[in-house]
Design a protein around this motif. Structure first.
Motif, PDB file in Angstrom:
ATOM      1  N   ARG A 336       0.840  -1.234   0.092  1.00 28.71           N
ATOM      2  CA  ARG A 336      -0.065   0.051   0.213  1.00 28.71           C
ATOM      3  C   ARG A 336       0.880   1.255  -0.091  1.00 28.71           C
ATOM      4  O   ARG A 336       0.560   2.152  -0.573  1.00 28.71           O
ATOM      5  CB  ARG A 336      -0.982  -0.110   1.130  1.00 28.71           C
ATOM      6  N   LEU A 337       1.758   1.313   0.996  1.00 28.24           N
ATOM      7  CA  LEU A 337       2.894   2.461   0.875  1.00 28.24           C
ATOM      8  C   LEU A 337       3.510   2.644  -0.521  1.00 28.24           C
ATOM      9  O   LEU A 337       3.716   3.601  -1.254  1.00 28.24           O
ATOM     10  CB  LEU A 337       3.862   2.290   1.947  1.00 28.24           C
ATOM     11  N   LEU A 339       2.177   1.732  -3.466  1.00 34.06           N
ATOM     12  CA  LEU A 339       1.025   2.304  -4.359  1.00 34.06           C
ATOM     13  C   LEU A 339       1.087   3.703  -4.017  1.00 34.06           C
ATOM     14  O   LEU A 339       1.019   4.567  -4.982  1.00 34.06           O
ATOM     15  CB  LEU A 339       0.006   1.702  -4.074  1.00 34.06           C
ATOM     16  N   ASN A 340       1.165   4.304  -2.798  1.00 36.53           N
ATOM     17  CA  ASN A 340       0.629   5.566  -2.389  1.00 36.53           C
ATOM     18  C   ASN A 340       1.912   6.580  -2.703  1.00 36.53           C
ATOM     19  O   ASN A 340       1.722   7.714  -3.305  1.00 36.53           O
ATOM     20  CB  ASN A 340       0.567   5.764  -0.831  1.00 36.53           C
ATOM     21  N   HIS A 341       3.232   6.039  -2.699  1.00 32.51           N
ATOM     22  CA  HIS A 341       4.352   6.800  -2.988  1.00 32.51           C
ATOM     23  C   HIS A 341       5.007   6.943  -4.450  1.00 32.51           C
ATOM     24  O   HIS A 341       5.653   7.954  -4.846  1.00 32.51           O
ATOM     25  CB  HIS A 341       5.446   6.569  -1.919  1.00 32.51           C
ATOM     26  N   SER A 342       4.652   5.581  -4.973  1.00 34.93           N
ATOM     27  CA  SER A 342       5.279   5.882  -6.348  1.00 34.93           C
ATOM     28  C   SER A 342       4.439   4.923  -7.482  1.00 34.93           C
ATOM     29  O   SER A 342       5.000   4.877  -8.707  1.00 34.93           O
ATOM     30  CB  SER A 342       6.554   5.060  -6.388  1.00 34.93           C
ATOM     31  N   VAL A 343       3.118   4.636  -7.209  1.00 37.26           N
ATOM     32  CA  VAL A 343       2.456   3.891  -8.231  1.00 37.26           C
ATOM     33  C   VAL A 343       2.966   2.550  -8.444  1.00 37.26           C
ATOM     34  O   VAL A 343       2.253   1.463  -8.050  1.00 37.26           O
ATOM     35  CB  VAL A 343       2.189   4.663  -9.364  1.00 37.26           C
ATOM     36  N   SER A 344       4.139   2.477  -9.025  1.00 33.38           N
ATOM     37  CA  SER A 344       4.939   1.162  -9.397  1.00 33.38           C
ATOM     38  C   SER A 344       6.328   1.707  -9.626  1.00 33.38           C
ATOM     39  O   SER A 344       6.800   2.965  -9.861  1.00 33.38           O
ATOM     40  CB  SER A 344       4.280   0.597 -10.472  1.00 33.38           C
TER      41      SER A 344
ATOM     42  N   THR B  97      -8.141   0.577  -3.548  1.00 32.45           N
ATOM     43  CA  THR B  97      -7.069  -0.452  -3.783  1.00 32.45           C
ATOM     44  C   THR B  97      -7.997  -1.479  -4.847  1.00 32.45           C
ATOM     45  O   THR B  97      -7.492  -2.018  -5.792  1.00 32.45           O
ATOM     46  CB  THR B  97      -6.698  -1.428  -2.784  1.00 32.45           C
ATOM     47  N   THR B 176      10.818   9.857  -9.246  1.00 35.99           N
ATOM     48  CA  THR B 176      10.406   8.661  -9.693  1.00 35.99           C
ATOM     49  C   THR B 176       9.001   8.781 -10.096  1.00 35.99           C
ATOM     50  O   THR B 176       8.055   8.034  -9.200  1.00 35.99           O
ATOM     51  CB  THR B 176      10.845   7.451  -8.862  1.00 35.99           C
ATOM     52  N   MET B 179       3.875  11.029  -8.268  1.00 35.63           N
ATOM     53  CA  MET B 179       3.340  10.654  -6.943  1.00 35.63           C
ATOM     54  C   MET B 179       4.720  10.799  -5.950  1.00 35.63           C
ATOM     55  O   MET B 179       4.621  11.131  -4.777  1.00 35.63           O
ATOM     56  CB  MET B 179       2.945   9.228  -6.822  1.00 35.63           C
ATOM     57  N   ASP B 180       6.058  10.513  -6.493  1.00 29.93           N
ATOM     58  CA  ASP B 180       7.164  10.615  -5.751  1.00 29.93           C
ATOM     59  C   ASP B 180       7.498  11.893  -5.459  1.00 29.93           C
ATOM     60  O   ASP B 180       7.854  12.329  -4.358  1.00 29.93           O
ATOM     61  CB  ASP B 180       8.291   9.709  -6.588  1.00 29.93           C
ATOM     62  N   THR B 183       5.193  13.057  -2.630  1.00 29.33           N
ATOM     63  CA  THR B 183       5.758  12.426  -1.619  1.00 29.33           C
ATOM     64  C   THR B 183       6.830  13.244  -0.729  1.00 29.33           C
ATOM     65  O   THR B 183       6.958  13.656   0.350  1.00 29.33           O
ATOM     66  CB  THR B 183       6.062  10.737  -1.709  1.00 29.33           C
ATOM     67  N   GLY B 205      -5.538   9.074  -4.808  1.00 33.73           N
ATOM     68  CA  GLY B 205      -4.036   8.657  -4.510  1.00 33.73           C
ATOM     69  C   GLY B 205      -3.552   9.817  -3.369  1.00 33.73           C
ATOM     70  O   GLY B 205      -2.588   9.452  -2.594  1.00 33.73           O
ATOM     71  N   GLN B 208      -4.502   8.991   0.118  1.00 29.23           N
ATOM     72  CA  GLN B 208      -3.908   8.036   0.665  1.00 29.23           C
ATOM     73  C   GLN B 208      -2.433   8.051   0.838  1.00 29.23           C
ATOM     74  O   GLN B 208      -1.877   7.793   2.294  1.00 29.23           O
ATOM     75  CB  GLN B 208      -3.778   6.830  -0.494  1.00 29.23           C
ATOM     76  N   LEU B 209      -1.840   8.949   0.201  1.00 31.00           N
ATOM     77  CA  LEU B 209      -0.452   9.630   0.519  1.00 31.00           C
ATOM     78  C   LEU B 209      -0.446  10.272   1.976  1.00 31.00           C
ATOM     79  O   LEU B 209       0.360  10.093   2.625  1.00 31.00           O
ATOM     80  CB  LEU B 209      -0.065  10.520  -0.693  1.00 31.00           C
ATOM     81  N   SER B 212      -0.790   8.062   4.710  1.00 29.95           N
ATOM     82  CA  SER B 212       0.526   7.281   5.094  1.00 29.95           C
ATOM     83  C   SER B 212       1.412   8.120   5.525  1.00 29.95           C
ATOM     84  O   SER B 212       2.480   7.506   6.310  1.00 29.95           O
ATOM     85  CB  SER B 212       0.994   6.812   3.679  1.00 29.95           C
ATOM     86  N   ARG B 321       8.371   6.152 -15.132  1.00 32.32           N
ATOM     87  CA  ARG B 321       8.461   6.572 -13.860  1.00 32.32           C
ATOM     88  C   ARG B 321       9.449   7.805 -13.797  1.00 32.32           C
ATOM     89  O   ARG B 321      10.475   7.838 -13.203  1.00 32.32           O
ATOM     90  CB  ARG B 321       8.960   5.558 -12.879  1.00 32.32           C
TER      91      ARG B 321
END
Lengths: 470, 470
Positions: A336-337, A339-344, B97, B176, B179-180, B183, B205, B208-209, B212, B321
């Motif tokens: 889950r983290l 996903l939240n922080h970098s998607v993939s 999710t 990256t 989302m990175d 973050t 998202g 969720q970030l 977290s 990314r």
């Protein structure tokens, strides 16, 4: 079962180590050894080549092979660390940034970087795998699966057989390098304000990571051979309310210790007793100089409390940023983290390394890399014995990238660092590997740079400067 | 200055929009319009092709061009959001999710994914740039500079001219993905327990970030045309002790609003007044359907309080990314966090995109992408007008990837989602875009998937299911 030439080489090596054959001694000629032992000349040649590649012997033109190195002559080992026994608020100095900002400088001899230099890496073969990855993923444009490239996870799971793990692709989560894995695992298992346990000395990046997550750190005394003091740890966990341990169990950075299996088993027992997570930074485990890869705590983990972190940055390609974690019972939180922080994580680097592994290129490359690094390690140790003050102590790592040196108490290695830097030589001063005012007479030397006259001169320079300060 | 054919096309489009020429009407023949206006026939052809590509008109064999679409016939706009006015502890449900885990499924029609599908992306040309990057970086094996690939930062800085920025490569930090970037920027500007302001509805998202990172969220009322309610925000910042704002100022996701320049200037004034950071998620700004890229708050930022975040995931390659941030006065903190959490970003993806931009391939690709997405947006809107219940309201985004639909209050879109999913069609139910029990009659439809019979049938299905529930 070792091959015949390895058996011969091992016997010779043992004789050199015990100083039955001493530095400067001539080895038997190939012909005579072949007759004496009843083995073929080519077997003797192979044994001699092997010992030469490890830096024990050298050929002299028209004369034969001579012993040129003996571990017996190495300096003493550094002492067991005795950090101040209290939890410390992390406030890491700007020195770390300073030491590592020199990465970018061009004309610097960098004994500070504990990562493979380009000439140690399989550039051409990895690029072929990248091309295959581009074909197989349609250019790698799409998001990769959250948990990570399936083929890569399968390959990593297959490798786990080597260290006794019984891991499947479902247990693994890929990451953007090992620091990302550590970040996810620490975030998944701690809250700001929590106390975590690290080795002492420990990798400065882990201190900084802890600081950025608002964590406090307890430094655990660490033996340069067998790692953290488990008796101390067992008492410290309840006393300091430690919420997680982050240890490099194999070839720890910077001190070079490798926990024996017995200690690993014991460590897992301890974290299970208190039901806290052990984040096992296993990044150096594949760089072993012995015959077998050392085990990991993860293989003794039945409760899911061990979160193993690793990457390909020390073995294949730092710039690919491909790491992974086996987060045990914290897998869902880690996912889950992520996903939240970098998607993939990026698609192509994962697919390329998966292809490289799948085609059996990894083991071949690693055999060479280990041999080269072992030789470099021995040569650096020898040079330190030759050029540093007599009271210098140096670690004897059985893997990894770094040597840990303890100089005379009167030497301040931050000053030494600044003096060396003016002469275009850099290393990591000991002070940055602790939050406390310790290790001021220690330094870390990486032997990643292949041996050369320049390397020799650089070590000679540091030794000379140290002698002037001692 | 527009070309002549664009001027002609614009005039015709205006007449269609005002219903001077109505759906089903035949346009003047190419020959007659050419004579009337005193322009060449090829200019008229170009104008007609242009309008056809935008979905306004269609050719009928041996007959001529006919109007096939008018925005006037679109459903009403959704209303201004009125979230409950209190800060909420983030505790995001597993539904998010669940909705996005369907990414991986193969035979699903995904109206849930707000990212380009492969057929919209320049796969071949990007792969050429990847090959060039491999040559130029020696296989990309080494760590990239911490701040990011220098050439890429230069190219991004050059692009900033287009939106009125005066950014240099020194202001930019690569990441990256976006989302990175978010973050890093949120971690650099907040502490756990802090309250931050988001739009309502906002991208799940980001909720969720925030969760977290241990943050609380205040949802700010948002107008589907001009974005967050600034008057409300100005009062809320001191009242709720808001420590940072995270807004998508251009083509917000999901509601599609685009703040006018005046509002952007005002927003920057407000955050400066309270000296709090504005994290500007600018990821959709390059996907504009008008003539010019909308401005960003960053261009009005003189105090360094705006941290702009962006990526190439919506324009070039989600799987690469590669994102970036322009973190203003928080740059040092962001850089240190980047070092601590990931050492550096992957080398090859950055170098490949830098090469792609440097060779002028970006603008050409983006012109096509924008045109395709605009057409798809109009077609989807038309289909929703045709197939959804009459009281359906739908947003009219001027860019981005998504439509926001408001159905009759009696329709529960979570139920609708589950029914559609059983028929292999997926979308994002409105509930996941808020922390409160809101938007239960709303849904988000992405028009990323190119128009086809299958898409039409999918929209028809959702409309039919909604009618049965309404």
């Amino acid at each position: 079962m070792d091959t015949l030439y390895m058996q011969v080489a091992d016997r010779l090596q043992a004789m050199i180590e015990k100083e039955v054959i001493r530095i400067g001694d001539k080895l038997p000629s190939v012909r005579s050894l072949s007759k004496e032992q009843g083995i073929s000349m080519s077997t003797v040649f192979q044994a001699y080549y092997h010992l030469e590649s490890k830096g024990f012997i050298e050929p002299r033109p028209k004369s034969g092979y001579y012993v040129c190195f003996s571990p017996r002559r190495l300096p003493e080992m550094p002492s067991i660390s005795r950090p101040v026994k209290k939890a410390t608020e992390v406030n890491v100095s700007e020195m770390i940034t300073e030491v590592f900002s020199h990465h970018a400088g061009e004309d610097l001899l960098r004994f500070s970087v504990a990562a493979p230099t380009e000439d140690l890496l399989p550039s051409a073969k990895l690029s072929k795998s990248m091309l295959a990855a581009m074909r197989n993923t349609g250019g790698g444009l799409n998001y990769e699966n959250l948990q990570g490239n399936l083929n890569l996870r399968r390959q990593i799971a297959r490798q786990s057989l080597q260290w006794g793990g019984s891991i499947t692709e479902h247990d693994i989560v890929t990451t953007t390098g090992c620091m990302d894995a550590l970040t996810l695992c620490l975030s998944a298992t701690t809250q700001p304000g929590d106390v975590i346990a690290l080795e002492s000395p420990a990798y400065c990046g882990t201190f900084q990571l802890a600081e950025s997550l608002g964590l406090k750190v307890l430094e655990v005394p660490t033996n340069p051979v067998c790692g953290v003091d488990l008796e101390y740890l067992d008492k410290a966990i309840p006393k300091f309310k430690i919420k997680a341990c982050v240890f490099v169990t194999n070839f720890s950075n910077p001190i070079g210790s490798c926990m024996p299996d017995k200690n690993k088993r014991e460590l897992v027992k301890i974290v299970n007793k208190y039901d806290i997570p052990l984040i096992e930074d296993d990044i150096y485990s594949d760089i072993y100089f012995g015959k077998l890869r050392p085990s990991s705590c993860k293989q003794y983990d039945r409760n899911g409390n061990v979160l193993l972190c690793n990457s390909f940055s020390k073995s294949l390609a730092p710039g690919y940023r491909v790491g992974w974690t086996i987060p045990g019972k914290y897998k869902d939180r880690v996912l889950r983290l992520k996903l939240n922080h970098s998607v993939s994580s990026a698609t192509l680097p994962q697919a390329a390394i998966a292809h490289f592994l799948e085609n059996g290129r990894y083991e071949h490359h690693m055999r060479n890399l280990r041999k080269m690094l072992h030789t470099q390690c021995l040569r650096y140790q020898q040079a330190i014995a030759d050029y540093f003050p007599e009271d210098t102590c140096v670690s004897r790592p059985q893997g990894g990238y770094v040597l840990w040196l303890e100089l005379n108490q009167s030497v301040n290695t931050i000053e030494l660092y600044e003096q060396a830097l003016r002469r275009k030589v850099s290393f990591a001063p000991g002070r940055i590997f602790s939050l406390q005012d310790r290790y001021n007479n220690c330094l870390r030397i990486s032997y990643a740079t292949p041996w050369s006259k320049q390397v020799e001169d650089g070590l000679k320079l540091i030794g000379k400067l140290a002698a002037q300060m001692g």
